[in-house]
Design a protein around this motif. Structure first.
Motif, short mmCIF file in Angstrom:
data_model
loop_
_atom_site.label_atom_id
_atom_site.label_comp_id
_atom_site.label_asym_id
_atom_site.label_seq_id
_atom_site.Cartn_x
_atom_site.Cartn_y
_atom_site.Cartn_z
N THR A 155 0.83 -1.21 0.00
CA THR A 155 0.00 0.00 0.00
C THR A 155 0.86 1.25 0.00
O THR A 155 0.60 2.21 -0.74
CB THR A 155 -0.93 0.00 1.22
OG1 THR A 155 -1.76 -1.16 1.20
CG2 THR A 155 -1.81 1.24 1.23
N VAL A 156 1.90 1.25 0.80
CA VAL A 156 2.80 2.40 0.87
C VAL A 156 3.49 2.61 -0.48
O VAL A 156 3.62 3.76 -0.95
CB VAL A 156 3.85 2.19 1.99
CG1 VAL A 156 4.95 3.25 1.90
CG2 VAL A 156 3.17 2.24 3.35
N GLN A 157 3.93 1.53 -1.12
CA GLN A 157 4.64 1.66 -2.40
C GLN A 157 3.72 2.23 -3.49
O GLN A 157 4.14 3.05 -4.30
CB GLN A 157 5.20 0.30 -2.84
CG GLN A 157 6.25 -0.28 -1.92
CD GLN A 157 7.47 0.62 -1.79
OE1 GLN A 157 7.89 1.27 -2.74
NE2 GLN A 157 8.00 0.70 -0.58
N ILE A 158 2.48 1.78 -3.51
CA ILE A 158 1.55 2.29 -4.52
C ILE A 158 1.26 3.78 -4.26
O ILE A 158 1.17 4.59 -5.20
CB ILE A 158 0.24 1.47 -4.52
CG1 ILE A 158 0.52 0.03 -4.94
CG2 ILE A 158 -0.80 2.11 -5.44
CD1 ILE A 158 1.10 -0.11 -6.34
N GLN A 159 1.13 4.16 -3.01
CA GLN A 159 0.92 5.57 -2.68
C GLN A 159 2.12 6.42 -3.12
O GLN A 159 1.95 7.52 -3.64
CB GLN A 159 0.66 5.71 -1.18
CG GLN A 159 -0.70 5.18 -0.73
CD GLN A 159 -0.87 5.18 0.77
OE1 GLN A 159 0.10 5.29 1.54
NE2 GLN A 159 -2.13 5.05 1.23
N LYS A 160 3.32 5.90 -2.92
CA LYS A 160 4.52 6.61 -3.36
C LYS A 160 4.51 6.77 -4.88
O LYS A 160 4.89 7.83 -5.41
CB LYS A 160 5.78 5.86 -2.93
CG LYS A 160 6.10 5.96 -1.44
CD LYS A 160 7.39 5.23 -1.13
CE LYS A 160 7.76 5.36 0.34
NZ LYS A 160 9.02 4.64 0.66
N LEU A 161 4.09 5.73 -5.58
CA LEU A 161 4.04 5.80 -7.05
C LEU A 161 3.05 6.87 -7.49
O LEU A 161 3.35 7.69 -8.37
CB LEU A 161 3.64 4.43 -7.62
CG LEU A 161 3.42 4.37 -9.14
CD1 LEU A 161 4.70 4.71 -9.88
CD2 LEU A 161 2.93 2.98 -9.56
N GLU A 162 1.86 6.89 -6.88
CA GLU A 162 0.86 7.88 -7.26
C GLU A 162 1.36 9.29 -6.92
O GLU A 162 1.13 10.23 -7.70
CB GLU A 162 -0.45 7.59 -6.55
CG GLU A 162 -1.16 6.35 -7.07
CD GLU A 162 -2.47 6.06 -6.36
OE1 GLU A 162 -3.47 5.77 -7.04
OE2 GLU A 162 -2.48 6.14 -5.10
N ASP A 163 2.05 9.43 -5.80
CA ASP A 163 2.58 10.75 -5.44
C ASP A 163 3.64 11.20 -6.44
O ASP A 163 3.68 12.38 -6.83
CB ASP A 163 3.19 10.70 -4.03
CG ASP A 163 2.13 10.54 -2.94
OD1 ASP A 163 0.95 10.80 -3.24
OD2 ASP A 163 2.50 10.15 -1.81
N ARG B 92 -3.92 9.72 -9.74
CA ARG B 92 -4.62 8.69 -8.99
C ARG B 92 -4.84 7.53 -9.95
O ARG B 92 -5.55 7.64 -10.94
CB ARG B 92 -5.96 9.21 -8.45
CG ARG B 92 -6.65 8.23 -7.52
CD ARG B 92 -7.69 8.94 -6.66
NE ARG B 92 -8.76 9.50 -7.48
CZ ARG B 92 -9.89 8.84 -7.83
NH1 ARG B 92 -10.06 7.60 -7.42
NH2 ARG B 92 -10.80 9.43 -8.55
N LEU B 93 -4.19 6.40 -9.63
CA LEU B 93 -4.24 5.23 -10.51
C LEU B 93 -5.32 4.25 -10.12
O LEU B 93 -5.80 3.48 -10.95
CB LEU B 93 -2.87 4.51 -10.50
CG LEU B 93 -1.66 5.35 -10.93
CD1 LEU B 93 -0.38 4.55 -10.72
CD2 LEU B 93 -1.79 5.79 -12.38
N LEU B 94 -5.72 4.29 -8.84
CA LEU B 94 -6.65 3.30 -8.33
C LEU B 94 -7.83 3.96 -7.62
O LEU B 94 -7.67 4.99 -6.95
CB LEU B 94 -5.95 2.36 -7.34
CG LEU B 94 -4.74 1.58 -7.86
CD1 LEU B 94 -4.05 0.88 -6.71
CD2 LEU B 94 -5.17 0.58 -8.92
#
Length: 289
Positions: free
Chosen positions: A33-41, A46-48
């Protein structure tokens, strides 16, 4: 961007569930979850869509990004695969220079054929070249390995590996008195003959030494096929590798053995010392075994 971010996003996009995606990646759900949030940031996108605590769906931006992310990961995996192949010598190219007698012996075809079977993606180009040019072409990198008939004086930066040994014989015109006799010839009996000399004169030099004469040279046409053509035309006789008996049949040419102890001949592979090209190093390993 770290390619791991792309792999994490692809897993979530395919599973549409953080817990299942995390399990497939072998990491914890909170870490994913943290990694996906970093990617979106990092992308400022917003990808998801988080519809529930763990289930998700792709936004329009996420669907477009998924296509490109997969392509990038595939290209990266291909690049890694190709790089590893190159480091193992499984792809690349090798330029071979050879003299005709190496090809006539069948040695060149056998050894290179074995290597091709083991490394089918390596491109091999072979060139028949004058023997005196091969060492310099090796030094400047125009060819990678040379197959030639020894002895040859080599520069200090080159080394050699003997691959096969045979002996010398004599080729004479069919109507020559020696041919009509059909017996092995003593070196001394050739003292008054005219010789057609190949590019490697080692055999003739030893015959002349044993027969205690200075040879009469009629022509030096170069390659062995040219030498035998001169013999077939009646221009003289030639001291040549015995292996040609079984591979070259020309009208008006008869092969005779040499009496006395055999005069040995060697075919060798010549290469640069400290060679670093993985495909060339692998071929040398084949040649040395």
């Amino acid at each position: 961007m770290d390619v791991r971010f792309l792999r994490y996003f692809i897993a979530v996009a395919e599973q549409l569930h953080f817990t299942r995606a995390a399990a497939s990646l072998g990491i914890s759900t909170p870490a994913l979850t943290v990694q996906i949030q970093k990617l979106e940031d990092e992308l400022q996108l917003r990808l998801l869509n988080r519809s529930t605590k763990r289930a998700v769906s792709l936004t329009a931006a996420g669907e477009a990004f998924l296509v490109e992310a997969r392509a990038v990961v595939e290209r990266m995996e291909r690049a890694i695969h190709v790089g590893r192949q190159a480091s193992r010598g499984e792809i690349g190219g090798i330029n071979i220079g050879y003299v005709g007698s190496a090809a006539f012996s069948g040695l060149l075809q056998q050894r290179v054929g074995e290597y091709r079977t083991a490394s089918p993606d390596v491109v091999i180009k072979a060139y028949e070249l004058p023997m005196e040019k091969l060492p310099d072409m090796l030094l400047v990198g125009e060819i990678d390995i040379a197959f030639l008939r020894m002895p040859v004086v080599l520069p200090s930066l080159l080394s050699s590996q003997v691959l096969s040994r045979d002996k010398f014989c004599v080729a004479v015109p069919a109507q020559h008195p020696l041919a009509l006799r059909g017996a092995a010839v003593s070196p001394g009996a050739l003292a008054k003959e005219t010789f057609i000399v190949p590019e490697q004169p080692r055999g003739l030099q030893e015959v002349a030494h044993r027969g205690e004469f200075s040879p009469i040279v009629g022509a030096t046409p170069g390659g062995l096929l040219a030498v035998l053509t001169h013999v077939s035309l009646g221009a003289g006789i030639a001291v040549i590798p015995d292996t040609l008996r079984s591979v070259i049949t020309l009208p008006n040419v008869v092969y005779l053995g040499l009496a006395g102890a055999p005069i040995r001949s060697e075919v060798a592979a010549v290469y640069r010392k400290g060679e670093r090209s993985p495909p060339v190093v692998n071929l040398l390993k084949f040649l040395k075994h």
